[in-house]
Write a protein that holds these residues in place. Structure first.
Motif, PDB file in Angstrom:
ATOM      1  N   SER A   1      62.808  -2.911 -58.404  1.00 37.99           N
ATOM      2  CA  SER A   1      63.719  -3.312 -59.482  1.00 37.99           C
ATOM      3  C   SER A   1      64.387  -2.101 -60.119  1.00 37.99           C
ATOM      4  CB  SER A   1      62.931  -4.082 -60.550  1.00 37.99           C
ATOM      5  OG  SER A   1      63.717  -4.282 -61.691  1.00 37.99           O
ATOM      6  N   THR A   2      65.691  -2.208 -60.315  1.00 39.18           N
ATOM      7  CA  THR A   2      66.442  -1.137 -60.967  1.00 39.18           C
ATOM      8  C   THR A   2      66.902  -1.567 -62.361  1.00 39.18           C
ATOM      9  OG1 THR A   2      68.490  -1.911 -59.967  1.00 39.18           O
ATOM     10  CG2 THR A   2      67.270  -0.218 -58.771  1.00 39.18           C
ATOM     11  N   GLY A   3      66.404  -2.685 -62.842  1.00 34.52           N
ATOM     12  CA  GLY A   3      66.836  -3.192 -64.143  1.00 34.52           C
ATOM     13  C   GLY A   3      66.392  -2.304 -65.288  1.00 34.52           C
ATOM     14  N   ALA A   4      67.287  -2.086 -66.225  1.00 38.02           N
ATOM     15  CA  ALA A   4      66.954  -1.310 -67.411  1.00 38.02           C
ATOM     16  C   ALA A   4      66.028  -2.114 -68.310  1.00 38.02           C
ATOM     17  CB  ALA A   4      68.238  -0.951 -68.159  1.00 38.02           C
ATOM     18  N   GLU A   5      65.170  -1.423 -69.048  1.00 33.58           N
ATOM     19  CA  GLU A   5      64.230  -2.094 -69.942  1.00 33.58           C
ATOM     20  C   GLU A   5      64.948  -3.031 -70.906  1.00 33.58           C
ATOM     21  OE1 GLU A   5      60.917  -0.046 -71.856  1.00 33.58           O
ATOM     22  OE2 GLU A   5      61.202   1.587 -70.418  1.00 33.58           O
ATOM     23  N   GLU A   6      66.113  -2.613 -71.418  1.00 34.17           N
ATOM     24  CA  GLU A   6      66.847  -3.447 -72.369  1.00 34.17           C
ATOM     25  C   GLU A   6      67.295  -4.749 -71.715  1.00 34.17           C
ATOM     26  OE1 GLU A   6      67.901  -0.188 -71.657  1.00 34.17           O
ATOM     27  OE2 GLU A   6      66.728   0.670 -73.295  1.00 34.17           O
ATOM     28  N   CYS A   7      67.743  -4.651 -70.476  1.00 35.03           N
ATOM     29  CA  CYS A   7      68.192  -5.823 -69.720  1.00 35.03           C
ATOM     30  C   CYS A   7      67.011  -6.770 -69.471  1.00 35.03           C
ATOM     31  CB  CYS A   7      68.799  -5.336 -68.408  1.00 35.03           C
ATOM     32  SG  CYS A   7      69.412  -6.610 -67.306  1.00 35.03           S
ATOM     33  N   ILE A   8      65.893  -6.215 -69.050  1.00 33.43           N
ATOM     34  CA  ILE A   8      64.693  -7.020 -68.798  1.00 33.43           C
ATOM     35  C   ILE A   8      64.208  -7.663 -70.087  1.00 33.43           C
ATOM     36  CG2 ILE A   8      62.280  -6.928 -68.061  1.00 33.43           C
ATOM     37  CD1 ILE A   8      63.182  -4.627 -66.131  1.00 33.43           C
ATOM     38  N   GLN A   9      64.215  -6.909 -71.177  1.00 36.20           N
ATOM     39  CA  GLN A   9      63.771  -7.454 -72.462  1.00 36.20           C
ATOM     40  C   GLN A   9      64.664  -8.598 -72.914  1.00 36.20           C
ATOM     41  OE1 GLN A   9      60.840  -6.493 -74.236  1.00 36.20           O
ATOM     42  NE2 GLN A   9      61.356  -8.459 -75.155  1.00 36.20           N
ATOM     43  N   GLU A  10      65.972  -8.479 -72.686  1.00 37.21           N
ATOM     44  CA  GLU A  10      66.888  -9.565 -73.036  1.00 37.21           C
ATOM     45  C   GLU A  10      66.555 -10.824 -72.239  1.00 37.21           C
ATOM     46  OE1 GLU A  10      71.630 -10.748 -73.123  1.00 37.21           O
ATOM     47  OE2 GLU A  10      71.082  -8.686 -72.659  1.00 37.21           O
ATOM     48  N   ALA A  11      66.247 -10.648 -70.948  1.00 39.09           N
ATOM     49  CA  ALA A  11      65.840 -11.789 -70.122  1.00 39.09           C
ATOM     50  C   ALA A  11      64.551 -12.400 -70.649  1.00 39.09           C
ATOM     51  CB  ALA A  11      65.671 -11.346 -68.672  1.00 39.09           C
ATOM     52  N   MET A  12      63.601 -11.568 -71.047  1.00 39.96           N
ATOM     53  CA  MET A  12      62.347 -12.066 -71.623  1.00 39.96           C
ATOM     54  C   MET A  12      62.610 -12.887 -72.884  1.00 39.96           C
ATOM     55  SD  MET A  12      59.744  -8.892 -71.475  1.00 39.96           S
ATOM     56  CE  MET A  12      59.050  -8.300 -69.948  1.00 39.96           C
ATOM     57  N   ASP A  13      63.460 -12.344 -73.740  1.00 40.39           N
ATOM     58  CA  ASP A  13      63.753 -13.004 -75.017  1.00 40.39           C
ATOM     59  C   ASP A  13      64.502 -14.321 -74.816  1.00 40.39           C
ATOM     60  OD1 ASP A  13      62.550 -10.858 -76.254  1.00 40.39           O
ATOM     61  OD2 ASP A  13      64.437  -9.868 -76.785  1.00 40.39           O
ATOM     62  N   THR A  14      65.235 -14.450 -73.724  1.00 40.79           N
ATOM     63  CA  THR A  14      66.035 -15.640 -73.450  1.00 40.79           C
ATOM     64  C   THR A  14      65.253 -16.712 -72.696  1.00 40.79           C
ATOM     65  OG1 THR A  14      67.987 -14.234 -73.376  1.00 40.79           O
ATOM     66  CG2 THR A  14      68.226 -16.415 -72.450  1.00 40.79           C
ATOM     67  N   CYS A  15      64.201 -16.321 -72.003  1.00 42.27           N
ATOM     68  CA  CYS A  15      63.423 -17.260 -71.183  1.00 42.27           C
ATOM     69  C   CYS A  15      62.907 -18.424 -72.028  1.00 42.27           C
ATOM     70  CB  CYS A  15      62.249 -16.537 -70.529  1.00 42.27           C
ATOM     71  SG  CYS A  15      61.212 -17.626 -69.535  1.00 42.27           S
ATOM     72  N   PRO A  16      63.260 -19.667 -71.670  1.00 38.29           N
ATOM     73  CA  PRO A  16      62.864 -20.814 -72.503  1.00 38.29           C
ATOM     74  C   PRO A  16      61.359 -21.099 -72.488  1.00 38.29           C
ATOM     75  CG  PRO A  16      63.966 -21.578 -70.521  1.00 38.29           C
ATOM     76  CD  PRO A  16      64.097 -20.076 -70.537  1.00 38.29           C
ATOM     77  N   VAL A  17      60.663 -20.643 -71.464  1.00 34.41           N
ATOM     78  CA  VAL A  17      59.215 -20.896 -71.404  1.00 34.41           C
ATOM     79  C   VAL A  17      58.397 -19.613 -71.567  1.00 34.41           C
ATOM     80  CG1 VAL A  17      59.380 -23.043 -70.080  1.00 34.41           C
ATOM     81  CG2 VAL A  17      59.244 -20.859 -68.865  1.00 34.41           C
ATOM     82  N   GLU A  18      59.067 -18.506 -71.868  1.00 28.50           N
ATOM     83  CA  GLU A  18      58.410 -17.224 -72.138  1.00 28.50           C
ATOM     84  C   GLU A  18      57.421 -16.834 -71.040  1.00 28.50           C
ATOM     85  OE1 GLU A  18      56.815 -17.612 -76.091  1.00 28.50           O
ATOM     86  OE2 GLU A  18      58.797 -17.682 -76.991  1.00 28.50           O
ATOM     87  N   CYS A  19      57.883 -16.917 -69.776  1.00 25.74           N
ATOM     88  CA  CYS A  19      56.987 -16.624 -68.653  1.00 25.74           C
ATOM     89  C   CYS A  19      57.155 -15.214 -68.098  1.00 25.74           C
ATOM     90  CB  CYS A  19      57.154 -17.656 -67.544  1.00 25.74           C
ATOM     91  SG  CYS A  19      58.743 -17.583 -66.690  1.00 25.74           S
ATOM     92  N   ILE A  20      58.028 -14.391 -68.698  1.00 22.47           N
ATOM     93  CA  ILE A  20      58.225 -13.021 -68.242  1.00 22.47           C
ATOM     94  C   ILE A  20      57.481 -12.096 -69.206  1.00 22.47           C
ATOM     95  CG2 ILE A  20      59.892 -11.244 -67.599  1.00 22.47           C
ATOM     96  CD1 ILE A  20      62.022 -13.540 -67.600  1.00 22.47           C
ATOM     97  N   HIS A  21      56.688 -11.201 -68.641  1.00 25.50           N
ATOM     98  CA  HIS A  21      55.834 -10.342 -69.459  1.00 25.50           C
ATOM     99  C   HIS A  21      55.889  -8.917 -68.950  1.00 25.50           C
ATOM    100  CE1 HIS A  21      54.059 -14.092 -70.946  1.00 25.50           C
ATOM    101  NE2 HIS A  21      53.958 -14.462 -69.672  1.00 25.50           N
ATOM    102  N   TRP A  22      55.516  -7.972 -69.818  1.00 22.98           N
ATOM    103  CA  TRP A  22      55.332  -6.591 -69.400  1.00 22.98           C
ATOM    104  C   TRP A  22      53.892  -6.435 -68.927  1.00 22.98           C
ATOM    105  CZ3 TRP A  22      59.552  -4.063 -68.687  1.00 22.98           C
ATOM    106  CH2 TRP A  22      60.640  -4.183 -69.545  1.00 22.98           C
ATOM    107  N   GLN A  23      53.708  -5.724 -67.811  1.00 18.96           N
ATOM    108  CA  GLN A  23      52.357  -5.427 -67.334  1.00 18.96           C
ATOM    109  C   GLN A  23      51.780  -4.323 -68.182  1.00 18.96           C
ATOM    110  OE1 GLN A  23      52.805  -4.501 -63.165  1.00 18.96           O
ATOM    111  NE2 GLN A  23      52.288  -6.579 -62.573  1.00 18.96           N
ATOM    112  N   ASP A  24      50.485  -4.403 -68.432  1.00 17.97           N
ATOM    113  CA  ASP A  24      49.795  -3.361 -69.213  1.00 17.97           C
ATOM    114  C   ASP A  24      49.530  -2.140 -68.354  1.00 17.97           C
ATOM    115  OD1 ASP A  24      49.702  -4.977 -71.460  1.00 17.97           O
ATOM    116  OD2 ASP A  24      47.822  -5.877 -70.847  1.00 17.97           O
TER     117      ASP A  24
END
Length: 62
Positions: free
Chosen positions: A39-62
């Protein structure tokens, strides 16, 4: 850079993450979102996708 992941059990296949951040997400054969290999997605782009996800199924790995 932290890595994102998609909880496949929660994903409803709405494609909002792919529309927002296509460089980081793709749809798999089952119609679920997944993080693209190398993945080459920027953190901001990924975070926006996370915030938009209707079921909140995207997470950051620890």
């Amino acid at each position: 850079m932290p890595q994102a992941y998609v909880d496949q059990d929660e994903c409803i296949g709405c494609e909002s993450c792919v529309q927002i951040c296509a460089e980081a997400f793709q749809m798999n054969a089952e119609g679920k979102a997944e993080v693209t290999p190398d993945s080459t997605g920027a953190e901001e782009c990924i975070q926006e996708a996370m915030d938009t996800c209707p079921v909140e199924c995207i997470h950051w790995q620890d």
